[in-house]
Design a protein around this motif. Structure first.
Motif, PDB file in Angstrom:
ATOM      1  N   GLU A 129      37.010  48.972  38.674  1.00  5.12           N
ATOM      2  CA  GLU A 129      36.392  47.654  38.766  1.00  5.12           C
ATOM      3  C   GLU A 129      37.308  46.566  38.204  1.00  5.12           C
ATOM      4  OE1 GLU A 129      32.578  45.328  36.760  1.00  5.12           O
ATOM      5  OE2 GLU A 129      32.592  47.528  36.872  1.00  5.12           O
ATOM      6  N   ASN A 132      40.194  45.736  40.557  1.00  7.39           N
ATOM      7  CA  ASN A 132      39.787  44.849  41.649  1.00  7.39           C
ATOM      8  C   ASN A 132      39.656  43.406  41.167  1.00  7.39           C
ATOM      9  OD1 ASN A 132      39.688  47.012  43.425  1.00  7.39           O
ATOM     10  ND2 ASN A 132      37.520  47.433  43.001  1.00  7.39           N
ATOM     11  N   LYS A 133      39.108  43.243  39.946  1.00 13.18           N
ATOM     12  CA  LYS A 133      38.993  41.879  39.406  1.00 13.18           C
ATOM     13  C   LYS A 133      40.352  41.303  39.045  1.00 13.18           C
ATOM     14  CE  LYS A 133      34.267  42.146  37.678  1.00 13.18           C
ATOM     15  NZ  LYS A 133      33.361  41.902  36.541  1.00 13.18           N
ATOM     16  N   LYS A 134      41.256  42.201  38.637  1.00  9.86           N
ATOM     17  CA  LYS A 134      42.601  41.738  38.300  1.00  9.86           C
ATOM     18  C   LYS A 134      43.327  41.195  39.532  1.00  9.86           C
ATOM     19  CE  LYS A 134      46.918  43.298  36.184  1.00  9.86           C
ATOM     20  NZ  LYS A 134      47.643  44.456  35.601  1.00  9.86           N
ATOM     21  N   SER A 136      41.936  39.757  42.055  1.00 12.41           N
ATOM     22  CA  SER A 136      41.345  38.469  42.439  1.00 12.41           C
ATOM     23  C   SER A 136      41.408  37.430  41.324  1.00 12.41           C
ATOM     24  CB  SER A 136      39.895  38.683  42.866  1.00 12.41           C
ATOM     25  OG  SER A 136      39.143  39.243  41.803  1.00 12.41           O
ATOM     26  N   ALA A 137      42.085  37.770  40.219  1.00  6.85           N
ATOM     27  CA  ALA A 137      42.196  36.816  39.108  1.00  6.85           C
ATOM     28  C   ALA A 137      42.996  35.594  39.553  1.00  6.85           C
ATOM     29  CB  ALA A 137      42.846  37.477  37.911  1.00  6.85           C
ATOM     30  N   ILE A 146      42.044  41.043  31.158  1.00  8.50           N
ATOM     31  CA  ILE A 146      41.363  42.198  31.742  1.00  8.50           C
ATOM     32  C   ILE A 146      42.143  43.482  31.476  1.00  8.50           C
ATOM     33  CG2 ILE A 146      40.601  43.243  33.900  1.00  8.50           C
ATOM     34  CD1 ILE A 146      40.071  40.438  34.964  1.00  8.50           C
TER      35      ILE A 146
END
Length: 460
Positions: A129, A132-134, A136-137, A146
């Motif tokens: 998770e 994936n956030k990294k 889209s950072a 993160i």
């Protein structure tokens, strides 16, 4: 989505008076009577009738935002490195904040703070998770934040069945760790395999015979004589002679001899998973105990050993299985004097030309039961015995036992120049009886009775 579906079905019925109410009830999973009730509400209030009354309201059990921020700040500043279950206990004990471990987990994980004891499955899921956030950072700083919250987890040991009886097997080990900032001590532990109860614990600067003797002493005085010890292959317990031509030749140690005197079996293994219960206990205490020591203001090793007495009782009440549910096989507790004599350290010394022996950078003279000094010729071999309580004795030729009295470097007062000089009173020292377990002949018999033994005369 349910509210939108209800609105669309009821609006269709309202727009078409001849619509099939039974089909509408089947679609919404309710009764025809409830359909009529929703039709009346729609005609009176319109679309707002289908909005749930709790929308926008916080549940009564919602943790206030101020408390959530306080929990995060306390973990980052005061209770860092605590696992989440322990952290929830500390919050209730010291901060009067009562929250469940699962609630603590959700609050901290929302800030990407993972427990030091996080499971592999959760670590893998959260890592995916975060990756994936990294991606889209929007900023590099956000991506670095993160990435910094990914916490590694150690591998767990494989499980093994517990022993049947309390006292059947005591797993022993010592773990080095920075228990207080800047100080690395070795925590010597003994845990009962049947109940998971900590039966002995002692801090020392190194993994030593003294540390294991203190653990052994706690077991003997609190519970009695256990059936078996299971340890790792440390030189405290058993070791291979360095220049021995055969790998089967062992040199037996003083700890093994003390076990033999009490009838305790001693087994060892070089595989950590074989004694997984004490290995797992090491991880648990490394997670919980440093925080407890810091909150108690412990700064010295003596204070830490004193703190262990109360902490171990509290730990056993919380985590150990009840003793009454399993049969105890501990033998009767030996007398304090017997324990003191058995848990002794033996060394060989030679009498010098001054009829004294040197031990720990000090000189000692031999005293008999009447308080008189005994003289032996230079070169006589004696066995020094340091009892568990620190008293010193010596054994000569396996026949005579004497007390050792330290010879001071200087007299405290002068007989010729001090008016208040008084001749020291002669005290009759305690001399153990001849059935003590320290004689070299008994030790040699013990070594010879082992399956594999060497001819090394040195007592380890």
């Amino acid at each position: 989505m349910d509210e939108q579906l209800k609105y669309e079905v009821i609006k269709s019925l309202a727009d078409h008076p001849n619509g099939n109410k039974d089909r509408a009830a089947l679609t919404l999973g309710c009764t025809r009577r409830h359909i009529n009730r929703m039709l009346a509400g729609y005609k009176k209030y319109g679309k707002a009738f289908f909005v749930h009354g709790n929308r926008g309201r916080k549940p009564a059990t919602t943790i206030p935002d101020e408390t959530r921020r306080s929990i995060i700040d306390l973990y980052r500043t005061k209770y860092y490195d605590a696992n989440f279950c322990h952290f929830s206990e500390l919050l209730e004990k010291y901060e009067q904040i009562t929250v469940s471990p699962s609630c603590v987990s959700s609050i901290l994980e929302s800030e990407y703070i993972l427990s030091p004891k996080v499971t592999k499955a959760k670590r893998k899921r959260i890592k995916k998770e975060l990756e994936n956030k990294k991606k889209s950072a929007k900023t590099q700083k956000e991506a670095d934040t993160i990435q910094a919250n990914l916490v590694a987890v150690e591998d767990a040991h494989s499980r093994r069945p517990r022993c049947a009886y309390f006292g059947e097997m005591q797993q022993m080990d010592a773990t080095p760790y920075e228990w207080i900032p800047g100080e690395t001590w070795h925590l010597h532990l003994a845990v009962d395999d049947s109940t998971g109860r900590i039966t002995g614990a002692w801090f020392d600067t190194q993994e030593t015979l003294n540390g294991y003797y203190h653990v052994f002493h706690q077991i003997l005085t609190t519970y009695g004589i256990p059936y078996k010890f299971f340890t790792d292959r440390r030189t405290v317990f058993t070791y291979k002679k360095k220049n021995s031509p055969s790998l089967d030749e062992d040199t037996y140690t003083q700890f093994a001899y003390a076990c033999k005197q009490l009838g305790v079996l001693l087994e060892s293994s070089s595989v950590p998973q074989a004694k997984g219960r004490v290995e797992r206990l090491n991880q648990t205490l490394q997670s919980r105990l440093p925080i407890e020591l810091r909150l108690a203001g412990i700064t010295t090793i003596d204070a830490a050993n004193e703190f262990l007495n109360s902490y171990i009782k509290e730990f056993n009440e919380k985590f150990a299985l009840p003793i009454h549910s399993s049969k105890s096989v501990f033998e009767t507790q030996p007398s304090d004097e017997k324990i003191n004599l058995i848990l002794a350290v033996l060394n060989e010394r030679t009498v010098d030309c001054g009829h004294s022996i040197q031990f720990n950078h000090n000189y000692y003279r031999m005293i008999d039961c009447n308080g008189k000094q005994i003289h032996y010729r230079k070169g006589t071999k004696v066995m020094t015995i340091q009892a568990f309580d620190g008293r010193l004795f010596c054994c000569v030729n396996d026949k005579e036992v004497y007390a050792l009295e330290q010879i001071p470097e200087h007299e405290e007062k002068s007989k010729e120049l001090d008016a208040d000089y008084q001749k020291p009173k002669e005290k009759k020292p305690y001399i153990p009886p001849m059935n003590h377990p320290w004689r070299r002949s008994l030790f040699k018999k013990h070594v010879a009775a082992q399956p594999h033994h060497c001819d090394d005369k040195k007592i380890a």
